[in-house]
Design a protein around this motif. Structure first.
Motif, short mmCIF file in Angstrom:
data_model
loop_
_atom_site.label_atom_id
_atom_site.label_comp_id
_atom_site.label_asym_id
_atom_site.label_seq_id
_atom_site.Cartn_x
_atom_site.Cartn_y
_atom_site.Cartn_z
N ASN A 369 24.90 -31.13 -13.29
CA ASN A 369 25.75 -32.26 -13.72
C ASN A 369 25.16 -32.91 -14.97
O ASN A 369 24.75 -34.07 -14.97
CB ASN A 369 25.88 -33.28 -12.58
N THR A 370 25.14 -32.13 -16.02
CA THR A 370 24.60 -32.57 -17.31
C THR A 370 25.53 -32.03 -18.39
O THR A 370 26.31 -31.10 -18.12
CB THR A 370 23.17 -32.01 -17.53
N PRO A 371 25.48 -32.58 -19.61
CA PRO A 371 26.40 -32.07 -20.63
C PRO A 371 26.20 -30.58 -20.86
O PRO A 371 25.08 -30.08 -20.74
CB PRO A 371 26.04 -32.89 -21.87
N LYS A 372 27.30 -29.89 -21.18
CA LYS A 372 27.23 -28.45 -21.44
C LYS A 372 26.21 -28.17 -22.53
O LYS A 372 26.28 -28.75 -23.62
CB LYS A 372 28.62 -27.98 -21.87
N VAL A 373 25.24 -27.32 -22.22
CA VAL A 373 24.20 -26.99 -23.19
C VAL A 373 24.82 -26.25 -24.37
O VAL A 373 25.70 -25.41 -24.20
CB VAL A 373 23.11 -26.12 -22.51
N MET A 374 24.39 -26.58 -25.56
CA MET A 374 24.85 -25.91 -26.77
C MET A 374 23.64 -25.35 -27.52
O MET A 374 22.51 -25.53 -27.10
CB MET A 374 25.64 -26.88 -27.65
N ALA A 375 23.93 -24.72 -28.64
CA ALA A 375 22.84 -24.11 -29.40
C ALA A 375 21.92 -25.18 -29.98
O ALA A 375 22.37 -26.24 -30.40
CB ALA A 375 23.42 -23.27 -30.54
N TYR A 376 20.65 -24.94 -29.94
CA TYR A 376 19.67 -25.75 -30.69
C TYR A 376 18.69 -24.77 -31.32
O TYR A 376 17.90 -24.15 -30.62
CB TYR A 376 18.97 -26.74 -29.75
N ARG A 377 18.75 -24.64 -32.61
CA ARG A 377 17.78 -23.88 -33.43
C ARG A 377 17.04 -22.79 -32.63
O ARG A 377 16.20 -23.12 -31.79
CB ARG A 377 16.79 -24.87 -34.01
N ALA A 378 17.33 -21.55 -32.88
CA ALA A 378 16.76 -20.43 -32.11
C ALA A 378 17.02 -20.62 -30.62
O ALA A 378 16.10 -20.52 -29.80
CB ALA A 378 15.26 -20.27 -32.37
N PRO A 379 18.29 -20.88 -30.25
CA PRO A 379 18.57 -21.33 -28.89
C PRO A 379 18.00 -20.41 -27.81
O PRO A 379 18.20 -19.21 -27.87
CB PRO A 379 20.10 -21.38 -28.83
N SER A 380 17.29 -21.02 -26.88
CA SER A 380 16.70 -20.39 -25.70
C SER A 380 15.36 -19.71 -25.96
O SER A 380 14.62 -19.42 -25.03
CB SER A 380 17.64 -19.37 -25.04
N SER A 381 15.04 -19.44 -27.21
CA SER A 381 13.79 -18.74 -27.50
C SER A 381 12.56 -19.62 -27.25
O SER A 381 11.59 -19.15 -26.64
CB SER A 381 13.81 -18.22 -28.94
N PRO A 382 12.56 -20.90 -27.68
CA PRO A 382 11.33 -21.69 -27.51
C PRO A 382 10.87 -21.79 -26.06
O PRO A 382 9.68 -21.58 -25.76
CB PRO A 382 11.72 -23.08 -28.06
N GLN A 383 11.82 -22.08 -25.15
CA GLN A 383 11.45 -22.28 -23.74
C GLN A 383 10.89 -20.99 -23.14
O GLN A 383 9.99 -21.01 -22.31
CB GLN A 383 12.66 -22.73 -22.92
N ALA A 384 11.49 -19.84 -23.51
CA ALA A 384 11.07 -18.56 -22.94
C ALA A 384 9.69 -18.16 -23.45
O ALA A 384 8.80 -17.78 -22.68
CB ALA A 384 12.10 -17.48 -23.29
N ILE A 385 9.53 -18.26 -24.76
CA ILE A 385 8.29 -17.76 -25.37
C ILE A 385 7.11 -18.69 -25.10
O ILE A 385 5.95 -18.26 -25.07
CB ILE A 385 8.54 -17.49 -26.88
N PHE A 386 7.39 -19.97 -24.85
CA PHE A 386 6.35 -20.95 -24.50
C PHE A 386 5.43 -20.42 -23.39
O PHE A 386 4.20 -20.40 -23.53
CB PHE A 386 7.04 -22.26 -24.09
N GLY A 387 6.02 -19.94 -22.30
CA GLY A 387 5.21 -19.47 -21.17
C GLY A 387 4.40 -18.23 -21.52
O GLY A 387 3.22 -18.11 -21.14
N VAL A 388 5.03 -17.31 -22.25
CA VAL A 388 4.34 -16.07 -22.62
C VAL A 388 3.12 -16.39 -23.49
O VAL A 388 2.03 -15.85 -23.27
CB VAL A 388 5.32 -15.14 -23.38
N GLU A 389 3.31 -17.27 -24.45
CA GLU A 389 2.21 -17.58 -25.37
C GLU A 389 1.08 -18.32 -24.66
O GLU A 389 -0.09 -18.19 -25.02
CB GLU A 389 2.73 -18.39 -26.56
N SER A 390 1.44 -19.09 -23.63
CA SER A 390 0.39 -19.78 -22.86
C SER A 390 -0.41 -18.78 -22.02
O SER A 390 -1.64 -18.84 -21.97
CB SER A 390 1.03 -20.83 -21.95
N VAL A 391 0.29 -17.86 -21.36
CA VAL A 391 -0.41 -16.86 -20.55
C VAL A 391 -1.29 -15.99 -21.45
O VAL A 391 -2.44 -15.68 -21.09
CB VAL A 391 0.60 -16.00 -19.74
N LEU A 392 -0.78 -15.62 -22.62
CA LEU A 392 -1.61 -14.81 -23.53
C LEU A 392 -2.86 -15.55 -23.96
O LEU A 392 -3.92 -14.96 -24.15
CB LEU A 392 -0.79 -14.38 -24.75
N ASP A 393 -2.74 -16.87 -24.12
CA ASP A 393 -3.91 -17.66 -24.51
C ASP A 393 -4.96 -17.62 -23.41
O ASP A 393 -6.16 -17.47 -23.69
CB ASP A 393 -3.48 -19.10 -24.79
#
Lengths: 767, 161
Positions: A369-393
């Protein structure tokens, strides 16, 4: 493929830094955005919005509002034609069904998020419109709301849409659910991959909802004439999509609608969807007058499309030498109140930077029950890659390996496949990592004071192609005009003029670029997906080739020589051995009338040679252990930009994207109360970075030309928002020994985590 | 209920007579009554600085000033920065440095920076950052704005010498 034109000549215009053609108007205040235009007889519109995140609309009574002096019309969801199923491209890869657009624009039946439009009013002035909105009586039956993605997945969660069932691997399940789509990508046997690893680390991460935060609120003015012809003036990233959406919603032919794109005050993906435009059209239809609507900042936060909050789980296995043997990603993305495919996008990005024999990705798009998500600059990539880059660190620390070397060891290159199938063409990830390793920043001693450290992370974005149109006209003095359908959101008119100047042998100042309305140029898709300089630039290049072909005929006529024997060398038309002086485009201008009349080139393109983009960021940070405030001491963005057309604006994209990412990492979030209402819908409480919050972002442009574009262009704008999340997370972890794994890493959250760690250390001291 | 009144003010050096509604902000009055749309609306709550103007020598968010308060005031907006076709050094340096992308925050930054340089001809990095922290830019990441302000300050110092 070094820095030269397709004809093998060094660039003359590309790579220089001329003053942007539209700049004067923007520094003198003459530039007009959608909110700046007015008509003498215009009415002012205002939207009544749901105060509840989830409620059944029992009744709407607008009689009191309509009786107020100065109120000319009220519309509700009942005025829209019946919704119908048709899928369409709604953003940078986002796909939507028109069935749900009606409902998003004006609610029918249920309010599905706080701020959901219930009705709209047109009145003689804004104050009357505001009073009229308050006078509309709506009876709601408040329903339980769910705004957290993981809670929304539970079987007992409040359901948003009874008719929605999970579509998993192409098949629809039977039972109603908030999980609208489950996507999976698989390569090899991931269990075997993990058992072949020497080190396996699995972690969970969360990120909060964030907003694009453009400074200009949404606006739209429309006039519906008695002959059924409609004009819409608006600040949008996608005038042709506004036309399509309004036509589809109101069941009208495209030819009845003209969309005039005014200057736009930022978008970042958030000004692609229609919100106000259909309302302005409907209100104008009812009143016969132009109707203007402008959102306030609260409406922008509550009722336009932010980026998904996420809950992810990332598992990576590596050999002792750092080689990745397997990775698994479990991604849950907030869709907002209507079906989205942002988790699908995340699934395509999450492991894109790295090679591996085995992988498994599961991604879930979840209604909330939140506004329909729309594109934000490289949409969906930041959240996904955040975890990968942390685990690699963590893996780099475990192996005692330089974090950039670990990434270099596993970096994708030309011919490698993304998890979702496509093979990478020529890309520059390895060159970018190398440039980061060689940078003065990375080679300088890392900050070594208390609670200070340095870290890195990688980012990726596909970049888009889509469709673009351009015309290039040669003026009678040999200068040129360039017209495209791409809204200029950050200086693209200058790059269009520069590419045309390069092609025609003119100076950048001799080419006048402009953006046309939907009647005056061929169809052109969104300004977004980092596609404008690439795809619209290609249309401009092709239109210039059209012009050059026509001009060659004129030269042949003038010289009385066969056309095939005449060459354009980038500066002038030449003939190998006839003794004629070379003739420039400039000189030909005066001869057009005598040789057959004006010359204009056209091109419409749908280019496929899109070049993906990778970046590496380096951050030095200091954490105040008492307040949890993070100071970014130094920050460098390294990115493969293909070929920079106007380097200043390329640097600007890298700096601006990085600062948005820094805000996402450190401060920005939708804070919601127990009822699911947003507690911070203002720039005071939703903290975007100010000039005091960030250092001067340093940039290193790596230029690996994209073979899919005549000038080597690859999209630039989006990738830089991806790495800051991981970069700052890792730097904070290395500085204070706490891995937050939850964004934003705001002072209250970080200081609480530091306190908890301190207590733990007292309870069980470890070396 | 609506009450109209006449407000006289000096806007960019010109005596102006505006008919305003009592409920109007100075921002509305400038944009709708005076037709000066260079001053932009970003938030209406004084948090973004896009509507910055100088009123009686003081930098204000015009969205937080009521139009009737402008009676007799001296107001400077972005439209008053250039002298005819001679751009102010800040305007020139913003263009040279590509210190704008979408440009909607630019008028506010220019006015706020002018106010800073009127008070402090040679600001440090920190002083510029502090003074301009009330202006949000979502496009540039601020570095190019900082450089443009320093260069404009140097231009103004050398021209006043």
């Amino acid at each position: 493929m070094e820095k030269q034109t397709p004809g093998g000549r060094p660039y003359k215009v590309i790579g220089t830094r001329p003053i942007r053609h539209d700049g004067e108007d923007k520094v003198t205040g003459r530039a007009q955005s959608g909110a700046d235009i007015s008509f003498r007889d215009q009415l002012y519109g205002k939207v009544l919005r749901s105060p509840h995140p989830h409620a059944r609309i029992v009744s709407i009574d607008a009689s009191k509002a309509l009786a107020m002096p100065g109120v000319e019309a009220v519309i509700t969801g009942a005025e829209l034609p019946q919704p119908h199923d048709r899928m369409f491209l709604s953003g940078e890869g986002g796909v939507e069904n028109f069935r749900y657009v009606n409902d998003r624009v004006l609610a029918s039946g249920k309010a599905l998020f706080e701020g959901h439009p219930i009705a709209a009013v047109a009145a003689k002035d804004i104050w009357t419109a505001e009073e009229a909105v308050k006078a509309i009586e709506v009876t709601y039956e408040v329903l339980p709301a769910v705004t957290d993605v993981l809670k929304a997945m539970q079987p007992d969660a409040p359901l948003l849409h009874e008719e929605i069932t999970t579509e998993t691997l192409g098949e629809k399940k039977k039972e109603s659910t908030n999980v609208c789509r489950h996507t999976q990508h698989k390569r090899g046997d991931v269990d075997q991959g993990f058992s072949a690893a020497d080190v396996v680390i699995e972690r969970e991460f969360t990120t909060s909802t964030v907003h694009q935060g453009y400074i200009e609120p949404h606006n739209a003015t429309a006039l519906y004439r008695s002959d059924g012809q409609i004009t819409i003036w608006t600040s949008t990233q996608a005038p042709f999509w506004v036309r399509r959406d309004v036509a589809e919603l109101l069941e009208l032919p495209l030819s009845t609608i003209k969309v005039v794109p005014l200057e736009i005050g930022g978008g970042f993906g958030g000004k692609i969807a229609v919100y106000l435009e259909p309302l302005a059209v409907l209100l104008s239809k009812k009143t016969g007058k132009p109707v203007k609507l402008v959102m306030n900042r609260q409406e922008v936060f509550l009722a336009t499309g932010p980026a998904s909050s996420t809950a992810t789980r990332i598992k990576i296995g590596v050999k002792k030498d750092g080689t990745i043997t397997a990775a698994a990603a479990h991604l849950v993305y907030e869709a907002g109140a209507f079906p989205s495919n942002w988790a699908v996008m995340g699934s395509m990005c999450v492991l894109a930077p790295y090679k591996m024999e085995t992988l498994l990705i599961d991604a879930f798009d979840v209604l909330t029950n939140t506004p329909k998500v729309m594109a934000y600059r490289a949409p969906s990539s930041p959240q996904a890659i955040f975890g990968v880059e942390s685990v690699l660190d963590e893996i780099a620390l475990e192996l005692g390996m330089d974090p950039l070397e670990l990434r270099m060891k596993n970096a994708v290159e030309e011919g490698d496949r993304r998890a979702d199938g496509p093979k990478f063409p020529r890309i520059g990830l390895k060159e970018t990592i190398q440039a980061a390793m060689d940078s003065e920043h990375y080679k300088s001693p890392a900050p070594s004071g208390p609670n200070q450290s340095r870290a890195v992370a990688v980012g990726f974005w596909f970049n888009a192609g889509l469709q673009s149109s351009a015309t290039v006209g040669i003026n009678m003095d040999g200068t040129a005009s360039v017209v495209t359908g791409s809204v200029d959101i950050g200086g693209s008119r200058a790059s269009m003029a520069m590419m045309a100047a390069e092609a025609l042998g003119l100076k950048a100042e001799e080419v006048r670029p402009s953006v046309a309305d939907t009647d005056a140029i061929g169809h052109t898709d969104v300004t977004g997906g980092s596609r404008t300089t690439f795809a619209t630039g290609m249309a401009v290049y092709e239109a210039c080739q059209d012009v050059l072909g026509q001009l060659k005929k004129r030269v042949a006529t003038l010289w009385e020589l066969p056309e095939e024997e005449i060459e354009f060398d980038g500066s002038a038309f030449q003939h190998a051995d006839n003794g004629k002086d070379p003739m420039t485009v400039k000189e030909l201008g005066a001869k057009l009338t005598a040789t057959g009349g004006p010359v204009m080139g056209h091109s419409s393109v749908a280019p496929t040679g899109v070049g993906a983009s990778f970046g590496v960021h380096i951050a030095d940070v200091e954490v105040d252990p008492e307040t949890g405030k993070v100071t970014v001491l130094r920050y460098t963005v390294v990115q493969d930009v293909g070929q920079a057309i106007h380097p200043s604006y390329v640097e600007g994209q890298m700096q601006g994207g990085a600062v948005q990412g820094i805000g996402w990492a450190l401060n920005e979030e939708y804070v919601r109360n127990d009822e699911g209402k947003m507690m911070n819908p203002s720039f005071l409480d939703y903290r975007v970075p100010t000039m005091l919050d960030v250092p001067s972002i340093e940039t290193i442009l790596v230029e690996v030309p994209n073979p899919g574009h005549p000038y080597g262009v690859r999209g630039v704008g989006e990738t830089p928002i991806v790495p800051p999340l991981g970069t700052l997370h890792n730097a904070i972890a290395r500085a204070v020994g706490v891995r937050m794994r939850s964004l934003p890493m705001s002072p209250p959250k970080l200081s609480a985590a530091l306190q908890a760690k301190g207590l733990e250390a007292i309870a069980a001291p470890t070396p | 209920m609506s009450t109209k009144r006449v407000v006289t003010a000096t806007i960019n050096g010109t005596d102006s007579t505006l008919i305003v509604d009592d409920r109007m902000s100075l921002l509305d009055a400038l944009r709708d009554a005076a037709g000066l749309t260079g001053t932009k609306e970003g938030c209406l709550t004084g948090d973004c600085g896009a509507c910055s103007v100088i009123m009686n020598g003081r930098l204000v968010d015009s969205c937080l000033v009521m139009a009737p308060e402008a009676e007799g005031a001296i107001i400077e907006t972005v439209e008053g920065l250039a002298q005819g076709n001679d751009l102010h050094p800040l305007q020139k340096r913003f263009l040279e440095h590509a210190a704008l992308q979408c440009g909607v925050c630019t008028p506010g930054f220019l006015v706020a920076a002018k106010d800073l340089l009127d008070r402090n001809p040679e600001p440090t990095d920190d002083e510029v950052r502090y003074w301009l922290a009330g202006n949000l830019c979502r496009c540039t990441g601020y570095d190019k704005i900082l450089r443009a302000v320093h260069d404009a300050a140097a231009d103004l110092r050398s021209s006043s010498r």
